[in-house]
Design a protein around this motif. Structure first.
Motif, PDB file in Angstrom:
ATOM      1  N   THR A 174      54.746  48.771  -3.504  1.00  0.00           N
ATOM      2  CA  THR A 174      53.495  49.305  -2.970  1.00  0.00           C
ATOM      3  C   THR A 174      53.546  50.826  -2.872  1.00  0.00           C
ATOM      4  O   THR A 174      52.601  51.533  -3.275  1.00  0.00           O
ATOM      5  N   ALA A 198      46.726  48.972   1.141  1.00  0.00           N
ATOM      6  CA  ALA A 198      47.236  47.623   0.873  1.00  0.00           C
ATOM      7  C   ALA A 198      46.590  46.578   1.776  1.00  0.00           C
ATOM      8  O   ALA A 198      46.070  45.557   1.301  1.00  0.00           O
ATOM      9  N   ASP A 216      48.675  45.885  -3.761  1.00  0.00           N
ATOM     10  CA  ASP A 216      49.259  47.001  -4.495  1.00  0.00           C
ATOM     11  C   ASP A 216      48.189  47.868  -5.147  1.00  0.00           C
ATOM     12  O   ASP A 216      48.326  49.091  -5.241  1.00  0.00           O
TER      13      ASP A 216
END
Length: 531
Positions: free
Chosen positions: A54, A211, A222
């Motif tokens: 992420t 996110a 992501d």
């Protein structure tokens, strides 16, 4: 268990760096070794791995040029390669199904299509790591490679939504209003200062707003982090935020590479299947080379872009996991894909590391594939009749350039691989050309330059400065050379390559400050008797 896992990661990472491979390959081997030792993965490792990915996408967004994705060498290359590579992989798997009598290949044509699609992707995590280590994230070939990977990620989001049988909620339309949120995010970054609160601000925007916000709307988390990075990329402190999160992101990504190796224990049949899949990589890479070269890229740029993408993607693991959960694939395929991805990283790492040497060996065979029209951002570097050349026009390079202009006049030329930065310097009246200091063709031309007297290596990447120093020494370019470094061992390495003046930015900053203060404040040094 955590201490043991960290020890495995450090030991294997250190060992692999000693033989010229990136530490990430060592982390992959550490995960396999840890699993083979029968040890239990510590709790939270998957969470750490997901957090690393992420933050990686968030950092990509901070440096991403959205308009660049609309260029044909990006979207068309990604689309054509996805179609052709998926077709090729499906064909290869179909042939293997009829040639080999293996239970692993007792799968339907629809499943073959899914596997072919997964194997057509290249790894964003690996490519970004390699490009960051080489300092080529903003090089033209690096931008092309990252752009193709981003387009692949967008294709992946669409596929995952369709494969899971879920569609985003109507609330997902709210993302169209995200530009209205930009002033608020900018204000938060201004208020956060420069310390630990600034780092927390970046984590809040990436994880909290991006996110988690996208997850609530039924979108891929992501992707939310990537979009948030793009949203604040124009802020003056975006580059500072990227640097501040760099170490944290790198540590989290260690968990990702370790987790790949902990998927399970392979059998000999699984290992053989993974090796056979890796043997298909040259064909996949050839498709990349042929496609990107059609858009006016020089043979060197096409090859370096291709080598950055010569691997399989961690996305294959996600596809395999979904297929296994839905009963489409047997669980053995999840481990096969994990081994395949790991082996592809190990194969791709030395290719990227020695990309310039590979280009020198293959340039004669690649040049015929070039088109007559050269891409405007990929033209050969021409410094004219400059007596001084400054490589890397960041803050240090700009300061060096301006000082040298006072000495050499107009006979100074700067070389920078970021097109936007080149435009800014030209607007300010500086003689700066677009180019990559790791361009072997350029150094061969510079070897014949009779006017050159002085070269300044002011690139932020030590790898780039070392490469340039090697070229200067190996080609026998007769001029004085100065370079910057961040650490004493880097200064020593530059001296060993014949650099006449290697400047430690941090160690000698104090000396520069005093000299500047003495001039600015009109101070005079005391006599020996007064001292």
């Amino acid at each position: 268990m955590l201490v043991i896992l960290v020890s495995f990661a450090f030991g294997f990472g250190l060992a692999l760096t000693r033989i010229g491979l990136p530490p990430m390959v060592g982390f992959l081997l550490a995960g396999f070794a840890y699993n083979m030792a029968g040890l239990v993965p510590p709790d939270g490792l998957d969470f750490v791995a997901g957090l690393g990915i992420t933050l990686l996408l968030f950092s990509i967004g901070l440096k991403l040029d959205v308009k660049g994705l609309l260029k044909p060498e990006i979207w068309a290359s990604a689309a054509f390669h996805m179609v052709l590579s998926t077709s090729f992989m499906c064909g290869a798997l179909l042939l293997a199904k009829y040639w080999f009598n293996s239970p692993l290949l007792d799968i339907s044509l629809a499943t073959l299509l899914v596997l072919g699609f997964a194997l057509s992707f290249s790894s964003t995590v690996f490519a970004v790591k390699v490009l960051e280590e080489k300092g080529d994230m903003t090089a033209f070939y690096g931008k092309v490679a990252i752009g193709i990977l981003i387009m692949q990620d967008l294709f992946a989001v669409i596929f995952l939504s369709a494969s899971e049988g879920t569609l985003p909620s109507y609330w997902a339309l709210l993302v169209l209003g995200l530009p209205l949120l930009r002033p608020v995010l900018y204000r938060l970054m201004d208020m956060a200062g420069h310390g630990e609160l600034f780092i927390l601000c970046g984590l809040f925007i990436a994880l909290g707003v991006g996110a988690e916000g996208f997850s609530l709307l039924g979108l891929k988390p992501d992707l939310g982090a990537l979009v948030m990075g793009v949203m604040i990329a124009g802020h003056p402190k975006a580059a500072e935020l990227s640097r501040a999160l760099f170490g944290f992101k790198e540590l989290m990504l260690v968990g990702f590479f370790l987790s790949i190796g902990m998927t399970g224990l392979p059998t000999m049949e699984m290992l053989l299947a993974a090796i056979l899949l890796c043997l298909l990589l040259p064909f996949k890479s050839t498709l990349y080379l042929l496609i990107v070269s059609r858009f006016g890229l020089r043979s060197r740029t096409s090859l370096l872009t291709t080598l950055s993408l010569t691997n399989y993607s961690e996305f294959g693991l996600i596809v395999a996991a979904i297929a296994v959960s839905q009963g489409i694939l047997s669980p053995e395929w999840l481990l096969i894909i994990a081994i395949t991805v790991s082996l592809s990283f190990a194969l791709s790492a030395p290719l990227s590391r020695y990309s310039e040497q590979l280009y020198r060996w293959t340039s004669g065979k690649l040049i015929p594939f070039e088109t007559r029209r050269v891409h405007p951002n990929d033209a050969a570097i021409d410094v004219g009749v400059a007596r001084v050349v400054v490589f890397g026009m960041g803050r240090i390079g700009t300061g060096a350039y301006d000082e040298l202009v006072n000495i050499y006049g107009e006979n100074v030329c700067g070389v920078e691989h970021d097109p936007a930065r080149v435009d800014r310097h030209r607007a300010a009246g500086r003689n700066v050309v677009l180019g990559d200091a790791t361009d072997t063709d350029f150094w061969l031309r510079l070897q014949m330059d009779p006017y050159l007297e002085f070269i300044v290596l002011a690139m932020p990447s030590h790898c780039g400065n070392i490469f340039a120093a090697h070229q200067i020494r190996n080609l026998g370019i007769s001029c004085q050379v100065a370079a910057i470094a961040k650490y004493p061992d880097e200064v020593e390495e530059l001296h060993q390559l014949g650099i006449c003046a290697a400047y430690d930015m941090y160690e000698e900053a104090g000396s520069g400050l005093v000299q500047h203060a003495m001039r600015g404040c009109d101070l005079k040094a005391p006599s020996p008797s007064e001292a």
